[in-house]
Design an enzyme around this catalytic site. Structure first.
Site, PDB file in Angstrom:
ATOM      1  N   LYS A   1       6.646  -2.090   2.185  1.00 35.38           N
ATOM      2  CA  LYS A   1       5.436  -1.270   2.428  1.00 35.38           C
ATOM      3  C   LYS A   1       3.874  -2.671   2.538  1.00 35.38           C
ATOM      4  O   LYS A   1       3.260  -1.425   1.851  1.00 35.38           O
ATOM      5  CB  LYS A   1       5.010   0.587   2.153  1.00 35.38           C
ATOM      6  CG  LYS A   1       4.559   0.695   2.520  1.00 35.38           C
ATOM      7  CD  LYS A   1       4.518   2.276   2.934  1.00 35.38           C
ATOM      8  CE  LYS A   1       3.541   3.226   2.938  1.00 35.38           C
ATOM      9  NZ  LYS A   1       3.205   2.980   4.985  1.00 35.38           N
TER      10      LYS A   1
ATOM     11  N   LEU B   1      11.786   1.336   7.019  1.00 34.02           N
ATOM     12  CA  LEU B   1      10.914   2.099   5.461  1.00 34.02           C
ATOM     13  C   LEU B   1      11.668   3.305   5.353  1.00 34.02           C
ATOM     14  O   LEU B   1      11.857   3.925   5.989  1.00 34.02           O
ATOM     15  CB  LEU B   1       9.900   2.426   5.591  1.00 34.02           C
ATOM     16  CG  LEU B   1       8.657   2.576   4.513  1.00 34.02           C
ATOM     17  CD1 LEU B   1       8.253   0.574   3.388  1.00 34.02           C
ATOM     18  CD2 LEU B   1       7.330   2.993   4.846  1.00 34.02           C
TER      19      LEU B   1
ATOM     20  N   GLU C   1      12.304   2.584  13.604  1.00 34.89           N
ATOM     21  CA  GLU C   1      11.353   3.715  13.405  1.00 34.89           C
ATOM     22  C   GLU C   1       9.663   3.735  14.427  1.00 34.89           C
ATOM     23  O   GLU C   1       9.943   2.942  14.713  1.00 34.89           O
ATOM     24  CB  GLU C   1      11.202   3.654  12.094  1.00 34.89           C
ATOM     25  CG  GLU C   1      10.368   2.872  11.484  1.00 34.89           C
ATOM     26  CD  GLU C   1      10.274   2.337   9.971  1.00 34.89           C
ATOM     27  OE1 GLU C   1      10.301   3.459   9.641  1.00 34.89           O
ATOM     28  OE2 GLU C   1      10.144   1.127   9.492  1.00 34.89           O
TER      29      GLU C   1
ATOM     30  N   TYR D   1       1.035  -1.420   0.034  1.00 36.55           N
ATOM     31  CA  TYR D   1      -0.074   0.298  -0.248  1.00 36.55           C
ATOM     32  C   TYR D   1       0.749   1.564  -0.288  1.00 36.55           C
ATOM     33  O   TYR D   1       1.891   1.119   0.037  1.00 36.55           O
ATOM     34  CB  TYR D   1      -0.900   0.340   1.061  1.00 36.55           C
ATOM     35  CG  TYR D   1      -0.264  -0.192   2.564  1.00 36.55           C
ATOM     36  CD1 TYR D   1       0.918  -0.516   3.567  1.00 36.55           C
ATOM     37  CD2 TYR D   1      -0.175   1.734   2.838  1.00 36.55           C
ATOM     38  CE1 TYR D   1       0.657  -0.450   4.325  1.00 36.55           C
ATOM     39  CE2 TYR D   1       0.592   2.044   4.392  1.00 36.55           C
ATOM     40  CZ  TYR D   1       1.011   0.782   5.236  1.00 36.55           C
ATOM     41  OH  TYR D   1       1.769   1.456   6.112  1.00 36.55           O
TER      42      TYR D   1
ATOM     43  N   ARG E   1       8.455   4.642  -4.983  1.00 36.69           N
ATOM     44  CA  ARG E   1       7.561   3.155  -3.445  1.00 36.69           C
ATOM     45  C   ARG E   1       6.725   1.696  -3.875  1.00 36.69           C
ATOM     46  O   ARG E   1       6.803   0.977  -3.642  1.00 36.69           O
ATOM     47  CB  ARG E   1       8.000   3.610  -2.481  1.00 36.69           C
ATOM     48  CG  ARG E   1       8.004   2.864  -1.192  1.00 36.69           C
ATOM     49  CD  ARG E   1       8.013   3.952  -0.085  1.00 36.69           C
ATOM     50  NE  ARG E   1       7.388   4.555  -0.023  1.00 36.69           N
ATOM     51  CZ  ARG E   1       6.695   5.295   1.422  1.00 36.69           C
ATOM     52  NH1 ARG E   1       7.555   5.096   1.839  1.00 36.69           N
ATOM     53  NH2 ARG E   1       5.738   5.660   1.295  1.00 36.69           N
TER      54      ARG E   1
ATOM     55  N   ARG F   1      -7.755 -19.933  -1.936  1.00 39.01           N
ATOM     56  CA  ARG F   1      -6.336 -20.290  -0.852  1.00 39.01           C
ATOM     57  C   ARG F   1      -5.229 -21.507  -0.998  1.00 39.01           C
ATOM     58  O   ARG F   1      -5.275 -22.059  -0.882  1.00 39.01           O
ATOM     59  CB  ARG F   1      -7.289 -20.047   0.496  1.00 39.01           C
ATOM     60  CG  ARG F   1      -6.310 -19.755   1.841  1.00 39.01           C
ATOM     61  CD  ARG F   1      -6.590 -19.898   2.929  1.00 39.01           C
ATOM     62  NE  ARG F   1      -5.431 -18.749   4.367  1.00 39.01           N
ATOM     63  CZ  ARG F   1      -5.244 -20.261   4.100  1.00 39.01           C
ATOM     64  NH1 ARG F   1      -4.844 -21.218   4.263  1.00 39.01           N
ATOM     65  NH2 ARG F   1      -3.567 -19.928   5.533  1.00 39.01           N
TER      66      ARG F   1
END
Ligand code: PDD
Length: 293
Positions: free
Chosen positions: A148, A206, A181, A33, A52, A100
């Site tokens: 991310k 990140l 972070e 995301y 990114r 799945r």
């Protein structure tokens, strides 16, 4: 007009927007995301966020779900439909719907692309005027937080701990007792000598797009920066501290684990960087310095 969101090719009333229960994002957190701020009509560092996104996707062997210019168009169209000029834009791409199973599916329906927007009041926020509290928690994430991904359970638990202690953000600490972070931001301190300190962006954090913007701004302001690790104990002694992200922008921190930072008020360097960052996203500094956002 009802709020709209974008799901796989269509603008849909937000209340009806959904993906299938066998979406791999829902079942396996197999997706990535981005969050982009739209501030006074400008998409802050749009290029950095889309770069990114592309990198995160490629680390998971995925392609951009649509052309980059289509994505840019969809974000603007969604802002227009929702009549927003100050907003957060959330983009999520998953490996899509498939029966799945763990390996990549041979017969998938293709990636899922979801985009939502929500209003965000950037001006006159009390957290900017008063500063916020931070608590430290163990960093319990996997070994690739530079991607991310939507697998955010460690950050959910970290933020919950922060909220329970009346704090705005949790700073995560690795096994060697160094701050990595924030749960959803990059962590910074300012030393007595006025030097900015933030952890080196390798694979254990990140590489924040806001962090990169602050690096460019501080160079122009001739503020020294050290990219190195620091401990919670060092942060308690800092004269200033702040967090950066597309949502936090540059948020002053006045308390870490109950230790007052500096004077206990937002610091001068932090507020200067905040003001400069706002001019940057408003398109002023970029042009001036030849590195338009
Ligand atoms: N988070 N570190 C982490 C773990 C983050 O989740 C984020 C952003 C950042 C800052 O990155 P940037 O400056 O590019 O926003 C650093 C977003 C805002 C979120 O998850 O909501």
């Amino acid at each position: 007009m009802p709020r709209s969101s974008y799901v796989n090719g269509a603008y849909i009333p937000h209340k009806d927007a959904s993906v299938h229960i066998e979406d791999r994002g829902y079942q396996l957190a197999d997706g990535v995301y981005e969050v982009i701020a739209c501030i006074h009509g400008h998409l802050a560092d749009e290029r950095g966020h889309l770069d990114r996104l592309q990198r995160s996707l490629s680390e998971l062997d995925m392609n951009m779900p649509v052309q980059r210019n289509s994505l840019q168009f969809i974000m603007r169209e969604l802002l227009r439909r929702n009549r927003l000029s100050n907003a957060n834009i959330y983009i999520q791409v998953t490996r899509g719907e498939a029966k799945r199973d763990f390996p990549y599916p041979a017969n998938s329906m293709g990636p899922s692309l979801v985009i939502t927007t929500w209003p965000f009041q950037f001006d006159n926020q009390s957290k900017m005027e008063e500063g916020v509290k931070v608590v430290t928690v163990p960093d319990q994430r996997w070994k690739r937080p530079d991607i991310k991904t939507i697998a955010l359970l460690p950050q959910v638990l970290a933020k919950q701990k922060a909220v329970e202690q009346g704090a705005y953000e949790a700073w995560m600490v690795d096994n060697e007792d160094f701050v990595t972070e924030g749960a959803s931001s990059n962590a910074w301190i300012v030393t007595r000598a006025g030097t900015l300190v933030t952890r080196k962006a390798t694979t254990d954090i990140l590489r924040g797009v806001t962090r990169t913007a602050i690096d460019k701004i501080r160079k122009d302001l001739q503020i020294e920066m050290e990219e190195r690790s620091f401990t919670p104990a060092e942060s308690y002694e800092a004269v200033e501290a702040f967090s950066t992200s597309a949502v936090a922008l540059v948020t002053p921190i006045i308390d870490i684990d109950g230790h007052k930072i500096g004077s206990g008020k937002p610091g001068e360097v932090t507020m200067r960087l905040y003001d400069e960052y706002i001019s940057y996203v408003n398109g002023l500094r970029g042009e001036q310095l030849g590195w338009a956002a």
